[in-house]
Design an enzyme around this catalytic site. Structure first.
Site, PDB file in Angstrom:
ATOM      1  N   HIS A   1      -4.555  76.891  27.208  1.00 29.98           N
ATOM      2  CA  HIS A   1      -5.661  76.062  26.721  1.00 29.98           C
ATOM      3  C   HIS A   1      -6.284  76.649  25.461  1.00 29.98           C
ATOM      4  CE1 HIS A   1      -8.721  78.933  28.091  1.00 29.98           C
ATOM      5  NE2 HIS A   1      -7.989  79.108  29.179  1.00 29.98           N
TER       6      HIS A   1
ATOM      7  N   HIS B   1      -9.272  65.549  18.603  1.00 26.56           N
ATOM      8  CA  HIS B   1      -8.849  66.899  18.969  1.00 26.56           C
ATOM      9  C   HIS B   1      -8.434  66.976  20.436  1.00 26.56           C
ATOM     10  CE1 HIS B   1      -8.467  71.146  18.187  1.00 26.56           C
ATOM     11  NE2 HIS B   1      -9.269  71.454  19.196  1.00 26.56           N
TER      12      HIS B   1
ATOM     13  N   SER C   1      -4.868  73.695  20.588  1.00 27.20           N
ATOM     14  CA  SER C   1      -5.856  74.254  19.675  1.00 27.20           C
ATOM     15  C   SER C   1      -5.652  75.762  19.482  1.00 27.20           C
ATOM     16  CB  SER C   1      -7.262  73.937  20.195  1.00 27.20           C
ATOM     17  OG  SER C   1      -8.252  74.226  19.248  1.00 27.20           O
TER      18      SER C   1
ATOM     19  N   ASP D   1      -8.662  63.845  14.117  1.00 21.76           N
ATOM     20  CA  ASP D   1      -9.194  65.115  14.612  1.00 21.76           C
ATOM     21  C   ASP D   1     -10.404  65.540  13.778  1.00 21.76           C
ATOM     22  OD1 ASP D   1      -9.602  67.766  15.515  1.00 21.76           O
ATOM     23  OD2 ASP D   1      -7.484  67.945  16.040  1.00 21.76           O
TER      24      ASP D   1
END
Length: 462
Positions: free
Chosen positions: A190, A437, A265, A409
């Site tokens: 993540h 995003h 990310s 994004d």
């Protein structure tokens, strides 16, 4: 009778001049309140620097080190955390943004020094802080949590284990494949201020519903300092630290001799570093909304000013500015929000009438200031510097790298994927129209699941 014609429009040169003047005035009107507000925050953060040092002494007997006036990173590492093997290496050093953030007014530094001189005259401050750099703090920092951090069972449970590891959610393959086609492993990573829930609450159910998902063992980790994973105080949360903890908690723990990587990310930076280190084992890398910036001198501040510039609006941008530019103000925010997350959860339910609090909200509440602050600077800002080197290594070995990027994004520049492809043509980039995003995955779970199956199957067949 001669009628004079009055020009109804200005000459082109005058029109351009007026537009430039209007833009300049607008920019000045916006920058003026920005300057005033952030100058005040500079001052407030300087005052809080002294306040927290004094409070740390009263609560813990030692003052926590900070980056307010440190002149170079070697002094910070040696002075605050002691000598550590390999600290001079590119992958382990701390970000320039930690010690290179300058206050706007020199008087603020003078104020801190003046107040500290007054405090140093008292025995309690001198005894507690004077010999701080000469003390061995590893045991103290590792076993104890800050007085300003949450001390609930969930947040400190990792301290009760002799050999703590990252929290990993495992979704084992339901089929027992025979012969040459054995079950495959996939590691999900993540991003900042998130947790394994980013994947387990959204994508895992869709992957499991498909018959293809029966052939994959899926591992979603809580990164170091996030979710239910350990949050040690003696750690600088560098890129190397995050990679080593994933190795220890997933690769070695579950015997993953070969695996695919999927990261979102900031997790993309960690995934590339892990892939480069285990290039013989990695089969494919899928990066979702990666913050890519070509590596060059000063790139760390470029990333900081691009992703989290000092802005008053919108509110989330202002909060990001406070949390990344101001060490002690951000600690105050964490003291109010994160330390009291058990209070905010039921209150949020009452106010919204929701049965469950959104997992993204709770993920942000379960991080400590120390872990969040260092991960942001040492991985998100400094780690970008390592992406080109890791990508070059992977491209030479003909590893498959795939990028999913949302054109809408607002957190990461939408052209990051295209910039990566321009430098590394072998990278496959899929630009998702109007996706943000997070919405590049959220509400698109079925499509993303099919994309991942295609990527995994193609990489296996080669």
């Amino acid at each position: 009778m001669v009628v004079a014609k009055i020009p109804t429009s200005l000459p082109l040169s005058s029109s351009i001049l007026i537009r430039k003047w209007t833009r300049k005035c607008t920019k000045n009107l916006i920058s003026a309140p920005n300057f005033l507000v952030f100058s005040y925050l500079d001052f407030l953060d300087s005052v809080l620097c002294v306040v927290y040092k004094y409070l740390d002494l009263l609560m813990e007997g030692e003052a926590s080190p900070c980056y307010c006036r440190s002149k170079n990173k070697s002094d910070i590492i040696k002075g605050c955390y002691g000598n550590r093997p390999g600290d001079e290496d590119e992958g382990t050093g701390i970000s320039e943004t930690l010690y290179g953030r300058q206050k706007k007014l020199k008087e603020m530094i003078d104020l801190i020094e003046f107040v500290e001189k007054l405090l140093n005259k008292t025995k309690v401050f001198d005894a507690g802080y004077g010999d701080f750099k000469d003390k061995k703090k590893v045991g103290f920092n590792r076993l104890g949590n800050r007085w300003s951090d949450c001390g609930c069972d969930s947040c400190i449970s990792w301290m009760k284990v002799d050999d703590p590891k990252l929290h990993v959610v495992v979704n084992e393959a339901s089929s027992k494949a025979m012969g040459e086609h054995s079950n495959e492993n996939v590691i999900f990573i993540h991003g900042i201020l998130s947790s394994s829930s980013f994947w387990t609450k959204t994508l895992f159910p869709k992957l499991s519903e498909s018959a293809k998902g029966d052939n994959y063992n899926m591992f979603a980790v809580d990164l170091l300092g996030h979710g239910k994973s350990p949050k040690p105080r003696d750690n600088l949360y560098t890129l190397k630290d995050h990679v080593e903890w994933i190795e220890k908690s997933v690769v070695s723990e579950f015997g993953s001799n070969s695996f695919h990587l999927v990261a979102h990310s900031m997790g993309s930076i960690i995934a590339l570093a892990l892939a480069a280190k285990h290039s013989k084992s990695v089969k494919s890398i899928t990066l979702v909304a990666p913050p890519y910036f070509p590596s060059k001198d000063g790139v760390e501040f470029t990333v900081m000013n691009t992703l989290t510039p000092k802005r008053l609006w919108p509110p989330e941008a202002f909060l990001s500015s406070v949390m990344t530019w101001y060490e002690h103000l951000s600690r105050s925010v964490c003291f109010v929000l994160c330390r009291n997350h058990r209070t905010w959860e039921p209150l949020f339910k009452r106010l919204t009438g929701a049965r469950e609090v959104n997992f993204m909200f709770m993920d942000m509440m379960k991080i400590t200031h120390h872990s969040g602050w260092h991960t942001t600077h040492n991985v998100l800002y400094r780690g970008v510097k390592q992406m080109d080197r890791n990508l070059e290594m992977l491209m030479k070995l003909r590893k498959k790298v795939h990028v999913l990027m949302g054109t809408g994004d607002k957190s990461v520049p939408p052209d990051c994927g295209n910039q990566m492809k321009n430098k590394f043509p072998e990278v496959e980039v899929n630009n998702i129209p109007d996706a943000g995003h997070r919405s590049v995955v959220f509400n698109r779970e079925n499509v993303v699941a099919q994309d991942l199956f295609r990527i995994w199957e193609n990489s296996t067949s080669h």
